[in-house]
Design a protein around this motif. Structure first.
Motif, PDB file in Angstrom:
ATOM      1  N   THR A   1     -20.671 -62.411  10.851  1.00 61.27           N
ATOM      2  CA  THR A   1     -21.937 -62.332  11.568  1.00 61.27           C
ATOM      3  C   THR A   1     -22.688 -61.051  11.229  1.00 61.27           C
ATOM      4  OG1 THR A   1     -21.202 -63.719  13.403  1.00 61.27           O
ATOM      5  CG2 THR A   1     -22.943 -62.140  13.894  1.00 61.27           C
ATOM      6  N   VAL A   2     -21.948 -59.984  10.915  1.00 56.43           N
ATOM      7  CA  VAL A   2     -22.604 -58.693  10.668  1.00 56.43           C
ATOM      8  C   VAL A   2     -22.547 -58.240   9.216  1.00 56.43           C
ATOM      9  CG1 VAL A   2     -22.177 -57.928  13.030  1.00 56.43           C
ATOM     10  CG2 VAL A   2     -20.509 -57.374  11.267  1.00 56.43           C
ATOM     11  N   ALA A   3     -21.665 -58.826   8.402  1.00 60.32           N
ATOM     12  CA  ALA A   3     -21.463 -58.308   7.036  1.00 60.32           C
ATOM     13  C   ALA A   3     -21.495 -59.435   6.014  1.00 60.32           C
ATOM     14  CB  ALA A   3     -20.137 -57.559   6.949  1.00 60.32           C
TER      15      ALA A   3
ATOM     16  N   ASP B   1     -21.231 -55.350   1.358  1.00 60.12           N
ATOM     17  CA  ASP B   1     -21.178 -54.528   2.576  1.00 60.12           C
ATOM     18  C   ASP B   1     -19.799 -53.902   2.774  1.00 60.12           C
ATOM     19  OD1 ASP B   1     -23.812 -55.019   3.176  1.00 60.12           O
ATOM     20  OD2 ASP B   1     -23.389 -56.733   4.473  1.00 60.12           O
ATOM     21  N   HIS B   2     -19.702 -53.091   3.806  1.00 58.17           N
ATOM     22  CA  HIS B   2     -18.529 -52.247   4.028  1.00 58.17           C
ATOM     23  C   HIS B   2     -18.190 -52.226   5.516  1.00 58.17           C
ATOM     24  CE1 HIS B   2     -16.889 -48.000   4.721  1.00 58.17           C
ATOM     25  NE2 HIS B   2     -15.990 -48.525   3.900  1.00 58.17           N
ATOM     26  N   ILE B   3     -16.902 -52.222   5.829  1.00 62.28           N
ATOM     27  CA  ILE B   3     -16.405 -52.153   7.206  1.00 62.28           C
ATOM     28  C   ILE B   3     -15.460 -50.967   7.317  1.00 62.28           C
ATOM     29  CG2 ILE B   3     -14.940 -53.316   8.919  1.00 62.28           C
ATOM     30  CD1 ILE B   3     -16.003 -55.988   7.749  1.00 62.28           C
TER      31      ILE B   3
ATOM     32  N   THR C   1     -22.308 -49.615   5.338  1.00 62.90           N
ATOM     33  CA  THR C   1     -21.368 -49.946   6.410  1.00 62.90           C
ATOM     34  C   THR C   1     -22.072 -50.829   7.448  1.00 62.90           C
ATOM     35  OG1 THR C   1     -20.125 -47.896   6.101  1.00 62.90           O
ATOM     36  CG2 THR C   1     -19.847 -49.037   8.204  1.00 62.90           C
ATOM     37  N   ARG C   2     -21.424 -51.915   7.815  1.00 60.23           N
ATOM     38  CA  ARG C   2     -22.039 -52.861   8.743  1.00 60.23           C
ATOM     39  C   ARG C   2     -21.264 -53.032  10.046  1.00 60.23           C
ATOM     40  NH1 ARG C   2     -25.392 -51.449   6.041  1.00 60.23           N
ATOM     41  NH2 ARG C   2     -26.577 -52.585   4.464  1.00 60.23           N
TER      42      ARG C   2
ATOM     43  N   ALA D   1     -26.672 -46.971  13.547  1.00 64.27           N
ATOM     44  CA  ALA D   1     -27.045 -48.344  13.905  1.00 64.27           C
ATOM     45  C   ALA D   1     -26.007 -49.347  13.404  1.00 64.27           C
ATOM     46  CB  ALA D   1     -28.426 -48.692  13.366  1.00 64.27           C
ATOM     47  N   VAL D   2     -24.737 -48.973  13.548  1.00 62.67           N
ATOM     48  CA  VAL D   2     -23.617 -49.818  13.128  1.00 62.67           C
ATOM     49  C   VAL D   2     -22.847 -50.252  14.376  1.00 62.67           C
ATOM     50  CG1 VAL D   2     -21.435 -49.879  11.863  1.00 62.67           C
ATOM     51  CG2 VAL D   2     -23.415 -48.712  10.877  1.00 62.67           C
ATOM     52  N   PRO D   3     -22.659 -51.544  14.599  1.00 60.72           N
ATOM     53  CA  PRO D   3     -21.986 -52.005  15.812  1.00 60.72           C
ATOM     54  C   PRO D   3     -20.479 -51.755  15.785  1.00 60.72           C
ATOM     55  CG  PRO D   3     -22.450 -53.866  14.389  1.00 60.72           C
ATOM     56  CD  PRO D   3     -23.122 -52.665  13.761  1.00 60.72           C
ATOM     57  N   LEU D   4     -19.933 -51.434  16.946  1.00 60.65           N
ATOM     58  CA  LEU D   4     -18.487 -51.334  17.103  1.00 60.65           C
ATOM     59  C   LEU D   4     -17.970 -52.675  17.626  1.00 60.65           C
ATOM     60  CD1 LEU D   4     -15.718 -49.910  17.346  1.00 60.65           C
ATOM     61  CD2 LEU D   4     -16.440 -49.129  19.625  1.00 60.65           C
TER      62      LEU D   4
END
Length: 443
Positions: free
Chosen positions: A95-97, A101-103, A148-149, A177-180
């Motif tokens: 949903t976010v990446a 992208d990067h986590i 980073t997403r 602005a990156v969700p946890l």
């Protein structure tokens, strides 16, 4: 034409059909693949706006009711129920990446999630950096990149009981602005609600505490509903740009609920992660008694952990409810109704002692599961963490004599009696080993 005037096969298919209304106090089970449309325009309207129900893969009244229930327990804006906890995690990530992208993830996570990040998402072009010192906000900050997403961690880590400082880590994410995303499976919303401390998304393996009885699989993603397209749109172009065919963006259509709407519309159903309505019903039934069970399990766990910490055969106990745990003080900030019921302890006799324990218990059940009403035991070193290196296991607190317990709702006296009986055997084995001559004296 009436049912009575039709042939046998037609009557078999249609005689039970009932479109009358009925009000059931218990949640009804809509065990159906699809739903009948009132007319031509009703079908067109559903496919145009997504309102109502057309096909269970994309929405079901039973599933929707449980989603409302679980979102309310976590204090979230909305939820998406899926077929398993692993499906919840991968749906949240996708949903976010996306590709490129990067986590940033805690090292102290479920092994299935770690494998997902290292093996599966990596093949899709999503890279992950792992953080060992999850209590250090600077370690998280240093790992964040322009692409980073998401930041990801567990509220109570399996297996060492590390506690995530949710507010501190979410604050770091907010800077970029990156969700946890927090896996709250071990804590449950009865002990802590991460969204209230700044997390953006919560996931659960609903197979565990939420359902509670070890009978069904399920997972859930719960969102805070506070997606800010202005502040975070640059990190989520798939939410703020128009869709195919000039469709208005997800953010334009759903505002602060854009993330969870995207999960519901474009991730979970397209990857086939939808749950059975029957499983949803059983998860909902279990969730009704979540607080009662977790309260009892936490009380039992504390008593068991204290008893184990005083036993001669036990080298250490990693339970955050004990004052000796390094995160005990931090847990007081986040866990207000107990300290959970899953923890590890290590026997002095190593692998042999662990084998004796596992094969000797009778009240405890030997199986790979947690959060059950039954008390369970597993040896992580040869099961869940078998593919980690010895050094990696050591970092996680998993040694040859380490066992993981998931404490149930049984009478605690019976649990202690089972432990006492088995550990007396371990004790005798250790005493015998201590008496064995070694070296030249044995010759």
């Amino acid at each position: 034409m009436t049912v009575e005037t039709t042939g046998f096969a037609t009557r078999a298919v249609h005689a039970a059909r009932n479109q009358g209304t009925a009000s059931s106090r218990a949640m009804p089970i809509y065990l159906t693949a699809g739903f009948e449309f009132d007319d031509f325009d009703h079908a067109a309207g559903h496919f145009g706006t997504g309102a109502g129900f057309g096909y269970t893969r994309t929405g079901n009244p039973t599933v929707h009711a449980v989603e409302r229930q679980l979102a309310a327990l976590e204090g979230g804006a909305d939820a998406v129920l899926v077929a398993s906890g692993q499906a919840a995690v991968v749906t949240a990530f996708l949903t976010v990446a996306g590709a490129g992208d990067h986590i940033v993830s805690s090292t102290h996570i479920y092994e299935g999630t770690r494998g997902l990040l290292l093996d599966n998402l990596a093949r899709l072009g999503i890279e992950t950096t792992f953080i060992d010192e999850i209590g250090d906000p600077e370690a998280w900050r240093a790992a964040i990149r322009p692409n980073t997403r998401a930041l990801f961690a567990e509220s109570i880590a399996n297996a060492r009981n590390d506690i995530l400082d949710i507010a501190a880590v979410s604050a770091v994410g907010d800077e970029f602005a990156v969700p946890l995303i927090v896996d709250n499976t071990l804590a449950t919303p009865y002990l802590v609600r991460p969204l209230e401390h700044g997390a953006s998304i919560v996931v659960h393996s609903a197979s565990k505490f939420l359902a509670g009885h070890g009978s069904v699989l399920g997972g859930v993603i719960i969102d805070d509903g506070r997606f800010d397209a202005t502040a975070a749109g640059h990190n989520a172009p798939h939410l703020v740009l128009p869709g195919r065919g000039g469709l208005a963006s997800v953010a334009a259509r759903h505002g602060g609920r854009a993330r969870i709407a995207y999960a519901r519309e474009s991730v979970a159903p397209r990857f086939g992660a939808s749950p059975s309505p029957l499983n949803a019903f059983l998860i909902g039934q279990g969730a009704e008694t979540l607080g009662l069970r977790v309260e009892r399990q936490s009380l039992n766990a504390l008593e068991v952990a204290r008893w184990l910490s005083a036993h001669d055969a036990v080298e250490s106990v990693d339970y955050v409810g004990l004052e000796t745990h390094p995160d005990h003080a931090l847990s007081a900030r986040y866990l207000h109704n107990g300290h959970g019921s899953i923890f590890t302890f290590t026997l002095r006799g190593g692998l042999d002692a662990a084998r004796t324990f596992v094969e000797g218990v009778s009240v405890f059940t030997h199986m790979t599961h947690i959060g059950d009403v039954r008390s369970l035991v597993l040896h992580p070193g040869t099961t869940s963490h078998a593919h980690r290196t010895e050094d990696e296991r050591a970092v996680l607190g998993v040694r040859p004599g380490t066992l993981r317990l998931s404490i149930g709702i049984e009478d605690v006296a019976d649990l202690l009696a089972d432990l006492d009986r088995v550990l007396s055997v371990v004790d005798r084995t250790l005493d015998h080993a201590d008496l064995e001559p070694v070296g030249e004296a044995a010759a």
